[in-house]
Enzyme design. Structure first.
Site, PDB file in Angstrom:
ATOM      1  CG  PHE A 145     -35.560  69.451  65.990  1.00 15.79           C
ATOM      2  CD1 PHE A 145     -34.859  68.212  66.630  1.00 15.79           C
ATOM      3  CD2 PHE A 145     -34.980  70.810  66.342  1.00 15.79           C
ATOM      4  CE1 PHE A 145     -33.937  68.514  67.420  1.00 15.79           C
ATOM      5  CE2 PHE A 145     -34.065  70.907  66.921  1.00 15.79           C
ATOM      6  CZ  PHE A 145     -33.292  69.760  67.542  1.00 15.79           C
ATOM      7  CE1 TYR A 146     -43.546  68.314  59.550  1.00 18.01           C
ATOM      8  CE2 TYR A 146     -41.827  68.826  57.477  1.00 18.01           C
ATOM      9  CZ  TYR A 146     -43.001  68.621  58.178  1.00 18.01           C
ATOM     10  OH  TYR A 146     -44.265  68.043  57.111  1.00 18.01           O
ATOM     11  CB  VAL A 147     -36.452  67.164  57.891  1.00 19.34           C
ATOM     12  CG1 VAL A 147     -35.938  66.146  57.140  1.00 19.34           C
ATOM     13  CG2 VAL A 147     -37.123  68.557  57.209  1.00 19.34           C
ATOM     14  CB  SER A 179     -40.291  64.109  63.504  1.00 27.05           C
ATOM     15  OG  SER A 179     -40.956  65.160  62.572  1.00 27.05           O
TER      16      SER A 179
END
Length: 273
Positions: free
Chosen positions: A149-151, A153
């Site tokens: 999810f970090y990547v 975003s």
């Protein structure tokens, strides 16, 4: 008061944001530093009372972002370099993360940068110049388990940055997608939310911990000279990887992706279009 460039930096209180602010001030530029917690910047403000303006800001609040940008322009009369640096990290497998956690991740990393970008563009267009730096990550080429999810975003911001560069080029505004590697910032501590772990992923989580090790990464200040040189360029690149080791890793990922495309070219070509 100096007559150098004016920087607007989000997430300026710690890590890369703080390092960029320090470097800009040392170069004789002026800085508007925005962050939710400004207390870590007290020493920097005392050392540069005329050249540093601090604004309390939560980038997920669109109205607050517009107000902060207007205040920044009012403080120094213009904006020359806008650094969308504010960010947070959600660690967890795709199955583990809650809707609230996922939306919060995108609110900071993607939508926060969008709100800042929308607020600054009219000012930059009016002055006919400016450089927007979208800080993403060297990992936008592909996600790693538990950082998906970090990547995602940051990859969304990366894609938007490419479109933005085309849209703003006619107005003399430059856009660079800054892709740093893993620097020793508070992103992995204060800036991290941990999803509730499921036992099914215990073995994979252990392998990831072993792969990543305990090295916190280089000092963020070592990245600042690269960003300062980037700001000096009349024709900056659309994308810039920050970090030699990160550059090598990205090259390897890109080459592996290209090899996979070639390996399955025969199947791709069975469909028209």
């Amino acid at each position: 008061m100096t007559t150098g460039r004016v920087w607007f930096i989000t997430g300026a209180s710690r890590g890369l944001g703080r390092a960029f602010a320090e470097a800009a001030l040392s170069a004789g530029d002026r800085v508007v530093g925005a962050a939710r917690d400004l207390s870590p910047l007290a020493d920097l403000a005392a050392a540069h009372p005329d050249d540093l303006v601090l604004l309390t800001l939560d980038v997920t609040d669109r109205a607050a972002v517009q107000k902060a940008v207007d205040e920044a322009v009012a403080a120094f009369g213009r904006l020359d370099v806008v650094v969308n640096n504010a960010g947070a990290m959600l660690l967890g497998m795709v199955e583990e993360a809650t809707e609230e956690e996922i939306r919060a991740q995108f609110d900071v990393n993607f939508f926060g940068a969008v709100w800042v970008t929308q607020a600054v563009v009219p000012h930059l267009r009016a002055q006919g110049s400016g450089h927007i730096m979208q800080v993403t990550t060297m990992g936008t080429g592909g996600g790693v388990a538990s950082t998906g999810f970090y990547v995602a975003s940051k990859s969304a911001l990366d894609a938007l940055g490419q479109a933005l560069a085309m849209e703003l080029a006619p107005f003399g505004i430059k856009v660079t997608i800054v892709q740093p590697g893993g620097y020793g910032t508070d992103l992995f501590t204060l800036g991290t939310t941990m999803a509730e772990p499921r036992s099914e992923y215990g073995e994979l989580r252990a392998r990831l911990a072993e792969m990543w090790g305990e090295d916190a990464g280089p000092d963020p200040r070592t990245a600042a000279p690269v960003v300062m040189e980037l700001a000096d360029l009349a024709e900056p690149p659309l994308r810039l990887i920050v970090g030699g080791a990160s550059y090598d890793m990205v090259r390897q990922m890109e080459e592996a992706r290209a090899a996979e495309y070639r390996a399955w070219e025969h199947l791709s070509r069975k469909a028209p279009g």
